[in-house]
Design an enzyme around this catalytic site. Structure first.
Site, mmCIF file in Angstrom:
data_model
loop_
_atom_site.group_PDB
_atom_site.id
_atom_site.type_symbol
_atom_site.label_atom_id
_atom_site.label_comp_id
_atom_site.label_asym_id
_atom_site.label_seq_id
_atom_site.Cartn_x
_atom_site.Cartn_y
_atom_site.Cartn_z
ATOM 1 N N ASP A 60 0.858 -1.173 0.000
ATOM 2 C CA ASP A 60 0.000 0.000 0.000
ATOM 3 C C ASP A 60 0.902 1.232 0.000
ATOM 4 O O ASP A 60 1.522 1.547 1.012
ATOM 5 C CB ASP A 60 -0.910 0.023 1.238
ATOM 6 N N LYS A 70 -6.821 3.179 -3.500
ATOM 7 C CA LYS A 70 -7.262 3.155 -2.102
ATOM 8 C C LYS A 70 -7.515 4.580 -1.655
ATOM 9 O O LYS A 70 -6.766 5.482 -2.026
ATOM 10 C CB LYS A 70 -6.167 2.479 -1.270
ATOM 11 N N LYS A 81 -10.182 0.163 -2.683
ATOM 12 C CA LYS A 81 -10.128 -0.105 -1.248
ATOM 13 C C LYS A 81 -10.446 1.167 -0.470
ATOM 14 O O LYS A 81 -9.606 2.041 -0.352
ATOM 15 C CB LYS A 81 -8.745 -0.630 -0.868
#
Lengths: 340, 287
Positions: free
Chosen positions: A172, A240, A276
């Site tokens: 991430d 995300k 996400k």
């Protein structure tokens, strides 16, 4: 953006982006493309998100939704006070969310800081790997000077490479919001491409790259849409919303606008990108609204761990309480789930 | 020209806020003579669930206050109750069909009872706690502590509509518990007016949560709720209270049984019934 552009399977992100942009990737071409994207109708977007949040999901549908939510969770601990012991207990919870109910599904992944990856991999043992082990769980690591992203490129790449070497299946990363907001799109693009390359394992496969836009710092839906396009163009496997360290974190309208980009990209290239939302999703009720939004925007095939995740820590407990309510017929209590 | 009267639609009191029922339902409250008095919210099981969450959140803060401070807060509630006497008298007269004098007497009794229980805040520990006799150089102390969230079914029916409520709610919060109370279904107005007092007193939001509506509908959910620590079934005469008690046993709740009266007589045991005894060991200093 309506015509289908053929994409070669092994296209490097830069080549593919050049194809979409209709010329070499540069600050200028990116700016022309991104700022040429039609603006977001903020009022319409929020109204649409609000209307999707009013669906009533009850009884058997709710039971199914709750299990789906659990299977989509990236169970997260991102605290300065994290220890290998904390990560071990997080993994134990990820493997057995509800010790009283063996039918309870496992979460998709655990999400930790880079230096905790080895502990997580170790604790998972044979259950490591969503695709490789039956009932397996991935290890996701935040990297690139999370959460601010304020470090030199070399530090960010080293951070990423170390996490991948330690066994992280997913990275991430955070984008450089400073550069993005200053209009230095090329810099952000290059950085994502470089981090993606750092996700390469010795066997040639790549760790999945989730690109955190930190929408709370992007200020407008237009910026969220541009950052989503930019991240996808640069080769992100997932986009995300947030780090969870900045308020506001994930909101339904922001997630909806990102899902719309993913839907458009799929129509354009046939490639499926994951989304996400992370941070601020604490109740089952909220999470169910996201499921509805995903199903109505990109389609139900997105409701699988490879294409949609919840970044959350406290959400799991609330889902477990709701599951217990459905199975026992009476309201459960925080005493019946773990204290994280 | 005649004027249209503005009838009040009452709300629930959950977490220190006045909220409509999640279900959107209201029911008509009538006077003893059958005239329209007001609309009251008809709470659903989800309102009860929300109230339990609010109560659970409030327990930590309320129980952490010093007993003296809790007492001061409760005295102030009694002062405010006294100050709004006229409104309560009017509601009692309307709802119960009693004389003004009887209504005044009931408000007197309610204020006195509230003050009586407020006084116990910093005294029940001394009476209910103890230093246990031991055979060694250490102390062994037993002290009562609040059990947590208490679900109360206040006396139902149209008699003692204020006093009955006070006689069940006040003893529960003395020790630091938070309460979810189902008010009298037929005469809920004094209970709802009491919440307007609680909201403007120093009582932290969520310590007392008042639900108006059907006790028969909500009680089974509250007694089975795993996050409720004790249930006071004082007003459950007309319900299957034995069944409710059996249901409460599923999560080992403390249960206070119905009194068979329109109120719970004042007693220290009503406070201690909703506490847990903690026994601690401590060495004596060796000088």
């Amino acid at each position: 953006m309506t015509s289908q552009i053929p994409v070669k399977a092994q296209n490097a992100p830069t080549d593919r982006a050049a194809e979409v942009l209709g010329g070499p990737v540069s600050d200028t071409s990116l700016r022309r493309y991104l700022e040429g994207i039609p603006g977001v109708d903020a009022v319409g977007l929020e109204a649409r998100a609000a209307s999707l949040g009013t669906r009533s999901i009850k009884t058997t549908s709710k039971a199914r939704a709750l299990d789906t939510i659990i299977s989509l969770i990236d169970l997260t601990t991102l605290e300065g006070a994290d220890t290998p012991g904390k990560v071990r207990s997080l993994v134990a919870k990820a493997l057995t969310p509800d010790a009283a109910d063996p039918t309870c599904p496992r979460v998709a992944a655990v999400c930790v800081y880079g230096d905790m990856v080895a502990s997580a991999v170790d604790a998972l043992g044979a259950s490591h790997g969503l695709d490789t082990a039956p009932g397996g769980i991935n290890v996701a690591a935040v990297a690139t000077a999370f959460p601010s992203g304020r470090a030199s490129r070399s530090v960010k790449l080293a951070d990423t490479a170390e996490a991948v070497a330690a066994g992280a299946d997913e990275i991430d990363m955070v984008i450089d919001r400073g550069a993005f907001l200053s209009g230095r799109y090329g810099e952000v693009f290059d950085e994502i491409v470089a981090v993606k390359e750092a996700c390469r394992r010795p066997d040639g496969r790549y760790a999945h790259l989730k690109v955190i836009l930190e929408t709370g710092e992007l200020n407008t839906y237009d910026n969220v849409r541009r950052a989503s396009w930019l991240s996808i163009l640069a080769g992100g496997d997932f986009i995300k919303t947030s780090t969870g360290k900045v308020a506001p974190a994930a909101t339904l309208p922001v997630t909806l606008s990102m899902l719309e980009v993913v839907r458009d990209w799929y129509r354009l290239t046939g490639e499926r990108i994951g989304v996400k939302p992370a941070g601020g999703i604490r109740t089952s009720k909220d999470a169910i609204k996201y499921l509805v939004t995903v199903a109505e925007t990109t389609g139900v095939e997105w409701l699988q761990p490879h294409l949609f995740r919840f970044g959350a820590s406290s959400l799991l407990n609330d889902v477990l309480l709701q599951r217990q309510k459905l199975s026992t017929g009476h309201y459960s209590a925080p005493d019946y789930v773990t204290i994280d | 020209m005649s004027r249209l009267s503005v009838a009040k639609t009452y709300k629930l009191y959950i977490g220190g806020a006045f909220v409509r029922s999640e279900s959107g339902r209201v029911y008509e409250v009538t006077t003893k003579k059958g005239a329209f008095a007001a609309n009251a919210a008809k709470a659903s099981r989800k309102d009860a669930r929300d109230a339990v969450v609010a109560a659970r959140t409030a327990t930590a803060k309320w129980a952490a206050l010093t007993p003296y401070n809790r007492g001061q807060v409760l005295y102030r509630v009694a002062e405010l109750l006294e100050g709004r006497r006229a409104q309560f008298v009017q509601e009692i007269v309307g709802g119960e069909g009693v004389s003004v004098a009887a209504a005044n007497a009931q408000v007197d009794a309610a204020v006195d009872l509230w003050v009586w229980y407020a006084g116990w805040c910093d005294k029940y520990l001394q009476v209910a706690g103890t230093a246990n006799p031991v055979a060694g150089p250490y102390f062994n102390l037993s002290v009562p502590e609040p059990t947590g969230v208490v679900a109360v079914i206040a006396p139902q029916g149209a008699a003692d509509s204020l006093l009955g409520l006070v006689s069940t709610v006040a003893p529960a919060i003395v020790s630091g518990n938070a309460v979810v109370v189902i008010a009298s279904e037929s005469a809920p107005l004094p209970a709802v007016s009491l919440t307007e007092i609680l909201a403007t007193s120093d009582l932290p939001g969520g310590v007392v949560n008042v639900l108006s509506g059907s006790a028969a509908e909500m009680a089974p959910w509250l007694v089975a709720h795993a996050d409720v620590n004790a249930v006071d079934l004082t007003g459950a005469d007309e319900l299957d209270w034995a069944g409710l008690e059996a249901e409460a046993a599923g999560t080992l709740k403390r249960v206070v049984r119905p009194t068979g009266r329109t109120l719970a007589p004042p007693a220290l045991s009503r406070i201690t019934a909703l506490t847990e005894t903690k026994t601690v060991w401590h060495t004596k200093a060796l000088i």
